[in-house]
Design a protein around this motif. Structure first.
Motif, PDB file in Angstrom:
ATOM      1  N   GLY A 112      57.796  -1.115  -1.768  1.00  0.00           N
ATOM      2  CA  GLY A 112      58.190   0.274  -1.551  1.00  0.00           C
ATOM      3  C   GLY A 112      57.070   1.165  -1.072  1.00  0.00           C
ATOM      4  O   GLY A 112      57.269   2.359  -0.831  1.00  0.00           O
ATOM      5  N   ALA A 113      55.847   0.610  -0.921  1.00  0.00           N
ATOM      6  CA  ALA A 113      54.716   1.395  -0.426  1.00  0.00           C
ATOM      7  C   ALA A 113      54.903   1.709   1.049  1.00  0.00           C
ATOM      8  O   ALA A 113      55.564   0.969   1.781  1.00  0.00           O
ATOM      9  CB  ALA A 113      53.417   0.623  -0.635  1.00  0.00           C
ATOM     10  N   ILE A 114      54.298   2.808   1.495  1.00  0.00           N
ATOM     11  CA  ILE A 114      54.359   3.201   2.902  1.00  0.00           C
ATOM     12  C   ILE A 114      52.946   3.251   3.444  1.00  0.00           C
ATOM     13  O   ILE A 114      52.082   3.942   2.886  1.00  0.00           O
ATOM     14  CB  ILE A 114      55.047   4.568   3.079  1.00  0.00           C
ATOM     15  N   VAL A 115      52.684   2.508   4.521  1.00  0.00           N
ATOM     16  CA  VAL A 115      51.342   2.510   5.099  1.00  0.00           C
ATOM     17  C   VAL A 115      51.134   3.807   5.875  1.00  0.00           C
ATOM     18  O   VAL A 115      52.071   4.377   6.444  1.00  0.00           O
ATOM     19  CB  VAL A 115      51.103   1.303   6.020  1.00  0.00           C
ATOM     20  N   ALA A 116      49.886   4.271   5.901  1.00  0.00           N
ATOM     21  CA  ALA A 116      49.571   5.483   6.645  1.00  0.00           C
ATOM     22  C   ALA A 116      49.782   5.280   8.136  1.00  0.00           C
ATOM     23  O   ALA A 116      50.211   6.193   8.849  1.00  0.00           O
ATOM     24  CB  ALA A 116      48.132   5.907   6.364  1.00  0.00           C
ATOM     25  N   ALA A 117      49.473   4.095   8.629  1.00  0.00           N
ATOM     26  CA  ALA A 117      49.710   3.702  10.015  1.00  0.00           C
ATOM     27  C   ALA A 117      49.572   2.188  10.074  1.00  0.00           C
ATOM     28  O   ALA A 117      48.904   1.588   9.218  1.00  0.00           O
ATOM     29  CB  ALA A 117      48.717   4.370  10.968  1.00  0.00           C
ATOM     30  N   PRO A 118      50.162   1.537  11.073  1.00  0.00           N
ATOM     31  CA  PRO A 118      50.099   0.078  11.129  1.00  0.00           C
ATOM     32  C   PRO A 118      48.910  -0.460  11.909  1.00  0.00           C
ATOM     33  O   PRO A 118      48.813  -1.664  12.110  1.00  0.00           O
ATOM     34  CB  PRO A 118      51.405  -0.274  11.841  1.00  0.00           C
ATOM     35  N   THR A 119      48.005   0.415  12.351  1.00  0.00           N
ATOM     36  CA  THR A 119      46.868  -0.016  13.153  1.00  0.00           C
ATOM     37  C   THR A 119      45.559   0.305  12.445  1.00  0.00           C
ATOM     38  O   THR A 119      45.526   1.062  11.475  1.00  0.00           O
ATOM     39  CB  THR A 119      46.866   0.685  14.529  1.00  0.00           C
ATOM     40  N   CYS A 120      44.478  -0.267  12.967  1.00  0.00           N
ATOM     41  CA  CYS A 120      43.156   0.050  12.440  1.00  0.00           C
ATOM     42  C   CYS A 120      42.201   0.321  13.595  1.00  0.00           C
ATOM     43  O   CYS A 120      42.342  -0.240  14.684  1.00  0.00           O
ATOM     44  CB  CYS A 120      42.616  -1.079  11.557  1.00  0.00           C
ATOM     45  N   SER A 121      41.271   1.223  13.360  1.00  0.00           N
ATOM     46  CA  SER A 121      40.143   1.485  14.251  1.00  0.00           C
ATOM     47  C   SER A 121      40.513   2.032  15.623  1.00  0.00           C
ATOM     48  O   SER A 121      39.709   1.957  16.548  1.00  0.00           O
ATOM     49  CB  SER A 121      39.283   0.220  14.418  1.00  0.00           C
ATOM     50  N   GLU A 134      47.700  10.044  15.069  1.00  0.00           N
ATOM     51  CA  GLU A 134      47.107  10.988  14.125  1.00  0.00           C
ATOM     52  C   GLU A 134      46.703  12.289  14.814  1.00  0.00           C
ATOM     53  O   GLU A 134      46.893  13.378  14.271  1.00  0.00           O
ATOM     54  CB  GLU A 134      45.877  10.338  13.477  1.00  0.00           C
ATOM     55  N   GLU A 135      46.152  12.177  16.031  1.00  0.00           N
ATOM     56  CA  GLU A 135      45.587  13.340  16.707  1.00  0.00           C
ATOM     57  C   GLU A 135      46.039  13.399  18.161  1.00  0.00           C
ATOM     58  O   GLU A 135      46.544  12.418  18.715  1.00  0.00           O
ATOM     59  CB  GLU A 135      44.055  13.281  16.645  1.00  0.00           C
ATOM     60  N   THR A 136      45.829  14.563  18.769  1.00  0.00           N
ATOM     61  CA  THR A 136      46.068  14.758  20.198  1.00  0.00           C
ATOM     62  C   THR A 136      44.755  15.164  20.845  1.00  0.00           C
ATOM     63  O   THR A 136      44.083  16.086  20.387  1.00  0.00           O
ATOM     64  CB  THR A 136      47.130  15.843  20.433  1.00  0.00           C
ATOM     65  N   GLY A 137      44.381  14.455  21.914  1.00  0.00           N
ATOM     66  CA  GLY A 137      43.101  14.685  22.567  1.00  0.00           C
ATOM     67  C   GLY A 137      43.112  15.870  23.517  1.00  0.00           C
ATOM     68  O   GLY A 137      44.147  16.515  23.730  1.00  0.00           O
ATOM     69  N   PRO A 138      41.970  16.149  24.129  1.00  0.00           N
ATOM     70  CA  PRO A 138      41.837  17.337  24.979  1.00  0.00           C
ATOM     71  C   PRO A 138      42.722  17.322  26.214  1.00  0.00           C
ATOM     72  O   PRO A 138      43.013  18.381  26.778  1.00  0.00           O
ATOM     73  CB  PRO A 138      40.346  17.330  25.366  1.00  0.00           C
ATOM     74  N   CYS A 139      43.143  16.151  26.657  1.00  0.00           N
ATOM     75  CA  CYS A 139      44.040  16.052  27.817  1.00  0.00           C
ATOM     76  C   CYS A 139      45.474  15.724  27.403  1.00  0.00           C
ATOM     77  O   CYS A 139      46.281  15.266  28.219  1.00  0.00           O
ATOM     78  CB  CYS A 139      43.516  15.006  28.793  1.00  0.00           C
ATOM     79  N   GLY A 140      45.796  15.941  26.130  1.00  0.00           N
ATOM     80  CA  GLY A 140      47.142  15.677  25.641  1.00  0.00           C
ATOM     81  C   GLY A 140      47.387  14.235  25.265  1.00  0.00           C
ATOM     82  O   GLY A 140      48.519  13.861  24.930  1.00  0.00           O
ATOM     83  N   GLU A 141      46.350  13.400  25.287  1.00  0.00           N
ATOM     84  CA  GLU A 141      46.496  11.984  24.975  1.00  0.00           C
ATOM     85  C   GLU A 141      46.503  11.743  23.467  1.00  0.00           C
ATOM     86  O   GLU A 141      45.977  12.553  22.702  1.00  0.00           O
ATOM     87  CB  GLU A 141      45.375  11.177  25.627  1.00  0.00           C
ATOM     88  N   ALA A 142      47.119  10.636  23.050  1.00  0.00           N
ATOM     89  CA  ALA A 142      47.136  10.264  21.642  1.00  0.00           C
ATOM     90  C   ALA A 142      45.769   9.707  21.242  1.00  0.00           C
ATOM     91  O   ALA A 142      45.157   8.936  21.983  1.00  0.00           O
ATOM     92  CB  ALA A 142      48.226   9.227  21.379  1.00  0.00           C
ATOM     93  N   LEU A 143      45.303  10.096  20.063  1.00  0.00           N
ATOM     94  CA  LEU A 143      44.058   9.586  19.505  1.00  0.00           C
ATOM     95  C   LEU A 143      44.295   9.208  18.049  1.00  0.00           C
ATOM     96  O   LEU A 143      45.137   9.801  17.366  1.00  0.00           O
ATOM     97  CB  LEU A 143      42.947  10.638  19.581  1.00  0.00           C
ATOM     98  N   GLY A 144      43.530   8.242  17.571  1.00  0.00           N
ATOM     99  CA  GLY A 144      43.664   7.813  16.182  1.00  0.00           C
ATOM    100  C   GLY A 144      44.776   6.799  16.013  1.00  0.00           C
ATOM    101  O   GLY A 144      45.426   6.382  16.977  1.00  0.00           O
ATOM    102  N   ASN A 145      44.973   6.392  14.772  1.00  0.00           N
ATOM    103  CA  ASN A 145      45.926   5.315  14.501  1.00  0.00           C
ATOM    104  C   ASN A 145      47.359   5.760  14.782  1.00  0.00           C
ATOM    105  O   ASN A 145      47.702   6.933  14.656  1.00  0.00           O
ATOM    106  CB  ASN A 145      45.745   4.825  13.070  1.00  0.00           C
ATOM    107  N   TYR A 146      48.196   4.756  15.132  1.00  0.00           N
ATOM    108  CA  TYR A 146      49.486   5.052  15.779  1.00  0.00           C
ATOM    109  C   TYR A 146      50.515   3.981  15.421  1.00  0.00           C
ATOM    110  O   TYR A 146      50.184   2.798  15.458  1.00  0.00           O
ATOM    111  CB  TYR A 146      49.251   5.061  17.282  1.00  0.00           C
ATOM    112  N   PRO A 147      51.739   4.437  15.120  1.00  0.00           N
ATOM    113  CA  PRO A 147      52.154   5.801  14.783  1.00  0.00           C
ATOM    114  C   PRO A 147      51.718   6.148  13.366  1.00  0.00           C
ATOM    115  O   PRO A 147      51.613   5.281  12.515  1.00  0.00           O
ATOM    116  CB  PRO A 147      53.679   5.734  14.900  1.00  0.00           C
TER     117      PRO A 147
END
Length: 611
Positions: free
Chosen positions: A245-254, A575-588
């Protein structure tokens, strides 16, 4: 192959692990058999060594499209070529009654809808984060990839050929033709198994579609933005580890918070902090069963808590406490963003805020879900006594800074929440509790936060006692009922946060930074993008203030709908949105989708009330 932008991925899964599939048809991230297992395909973190499973057209001119089969986590990747249209249906089977052996596998159904399409198939696993290239054997029904501790089989009716690190195939497919590839664990020495027939593959697809649609039908949200709320709910279900029943913060690392930077963390674990946000979001849209499973997981952690620091901030999805952080120097990292880290050293940190999120989540579940047990209360009571003894300590704070402990305002705020919810719960259920002590400590906290957390110079609550730095985490104050949404101090802080960073604020183009890392001295170099969760927190704070000021409600709606435009092509957020609107950080990222659901629910309700 060049690295895909982070937002160019869809995700499939089976509530045990997930696979990230690019718009070009390549599985570039897949940990097996669980979220936090070593990767089998890790091209997301090293295009040469990581391994991938790609199915893509050989045509030079191709338009790539990707979408989810409506109301499901079945992903469709479509190729529009000069001579035809092909597509892949990717899914991990779920809801297959009486056939559990089908659940732990990836199914890739390839078909051509129009004309003729030539496809290149390449499957090159790299076990243990790319450190092990398995032994490969072609069989009459596919291929076997054998490593020291894991053997995978790829079944298909298509002829395969060996490559230096895997297998490949070339398919020329015409309108109406299809092929199926199934990747699954197999016993060592027993081949790869028998591929499903066309009919069996179709039945797997239909059963999985039915599973997801049946699950989503329980969603009670009927307001504006229903489609994106449904997608966020489906994401949260995918990120749930079904056995516990745990929920991971995101399924990716680094995945980096700054390209080429060092802010690269492993998020494949479960944070206590997510508790209140998880329970609130799930309860608000009707998923009481999932909220209950997560409360059970939290209850197990409270029973295990011992010693001077009774709760860790983060645990493994199976409840384990050792998350030793190590770097993998053999991997270059996403677009050269080193180091690649697995494990998370933050598990040893002191973060006092987690007791507030824990108690708020349990309080909400007791109110809107099911009454908690007397046994759980006995453990919570002990934790609250610990909070009384320890809330005056410095800690590392919500953002897990590595620059030394401070008196973070958000940490003190959530200690106040812990004691407040403990008192409310004790009174609601007539539980035994040292009410006078808890009440005295709660009120002392309240007065101290107002006195030491507020900066007259900045006209805002600041990041830590004695600092002059803004912190978006303080936007949570009206959400947890510490201050009224239209309290003069709250409104002045909203005005400060909504200023541009060049003017000392945190709002840039409608997106919110969590803090200014150049001023915060968080122990790390480099910058980062805007924090998606914080943008939704600003929407909620403005929404609540907007009940007495229509202009703020209108601004909340504008910010919310602008933020929706930063979702990926399939409605996912990193997790974040970069300066050009790109996704940054772990996803989703689960936290972002939780905050989206909460913001959508409350904004929709406020707009209805304001008609």
């Amino acid at each position: 192959m060049a690295y895909e932008p982070i937002q160019n991925y869809g995700v499939i899964g089976n509530m045990r692990t997930v696979a990230l599939v690019s718009v070009r048809g390549s599985i570039d991230w897949f940990c097996f058999p669980a979220f936090d297992s070593p990767s089998v395909f890790g091209a997301l973190l090293d295009g040469e060594r990581g391994g991938r499973f790609s199915i893509c057209p050989v045509h030079e001119k191709v338009v790539h499209k990707q979408l989810y089969w409506p109301d499901t986590n079945v992903l469709v990747t479509r190729f529009l070529c000069e001579d035809g249209v092909g597509e892949i249906e990717d899914f991990m089977p779920a809801g297959i009654v009486g056939a559990p052996e089908w659940h732990d596998q990836v199914v890739r159904r390839v078909s051509v809808a129009r004309g003729t399409v030539e496809l290149a198939v390449n499957c090159e696993p790299a076990f243990d984060y790319g450190r092990i290239r398995p032994r490969v054997e072609i069989t009459p029904t596919g291929a076997v990839f054998e490593g020291p501790d894991l053997t995978l089989g790829l079944t298909t009716t298509c002829p395969l050929q060996l490559t230096p690190h895997g297998v490949e195939a070339r398919l020329v497919m015409r309108e109406g033709e299809s092929a199926t590839f199934v990747l699954r664990r197999v016993p060592r020495g027993q081949g790869c198994g028998v591929p499903p027939t066309t009919q069996e593959a179709g039945e797997l697809f239909e059963a999985t579609v039915e599973f997801w649609r049946r699950w989503l039908s329980r969603c009670t949200y009927r307001g504006r933005w229903r489609e994106i709320v449904n997608r966020s709910a489906l994401v949260l279900k995918l990120l749930t580890y079904e056995p516990t029943g745990a929920i991971v913060a995101a399924p990716t690392c680094s995945l980096p918070e700054e390209l080429g930077g060092v802010r690269n963390w492993d998020y494949r674990y479960t944070w206590i902090r997510d508790a209140a946000f998880t329970v609130y979001a799930l309860l608000r849209i009707g998923f009481t069963e999932e909220a209950g499973r997560f409360i059970e997981w939290l209850g197990m952690r409270t029973r295990q808590a011992r010693g001077d620091q009774p709760l860790q901030i983060v645990y493994g999805i199976d409840g384990r406490s050792d998350l030793t952080e190590v770097a993998l120097p053999h991997l270059e990292g996403y677009r050269g963003s080193r180091p690649v880290r697995v494990g998370n050293g933050a598990y040893t940190q002191l973060q006092l805020d987690i007791y507030g999120e824990l108690m708020d989540g349990i309080y909400l579940y007791n109110k809107y879900g099911s009454p908690i047990s007397s046994e759980l209360w006995s453990h919570l009571r002990r934790l609250l006594d610990w909070v009384c003894d320890n809330w005056r300590r410095e800690d590392e704070g919500i953002w897990e800074t590595r620059g030394g402990r401070q008196h973070f305002v958000y940490s003190k705020l959530m200690c106040w929440v812990a004691l407040d919810r403990g008192l409310r719960l004790a009174d609601k259920r007539s539980f035994p509790a040292p009410r006078e002590r808890w009440l005295a400590e709660r009120d002392t906290l309240y007065e101290e936060i107002l006195r030491r957390g507020w900066s007259e110079e900045r006209q805002a609550f600041v990041q830590a006692y004695g600092s002059d730095r803004l912190d978006a985490s303080n936007l949570i104050m009206p959400l947890v009922f510490f201050l009224a949404p239209d309290d003069p101090r709250m409104l002045r802080m909203l005005d400060q946060i909504r200023r541009s960073p060049r003017d000392g604020g945190l709002l840039s183009g409608g997106l919110v930074y969590r803090y200014d890392p150049e001023l915060a001295q968080d122990g790390l170099t480099g910058r980062e993008g805007t924090f998606n969760m914080c943008t939704f927190w600003l929407v909620e704070a403005l929404t609540r203030a907007g009940r007495t000021d229509r202009a703020r409600l209108d601004e909340a709606r504008m910010l919310f709908e602008r933020m929706l435009g930063y979702a990926s092509h399939v409605g996912l957020y990193a997790e974040e949105t970069g300066p050009c609107g790109e996704a940054l950080g772990n996803y989703p990222q689960a936290f972002t989708h939780l905050a989206l659901i909460s913001a959508a629910f409350n904004l929709n309700r406020a707009l209805d009330e304001g008609r």
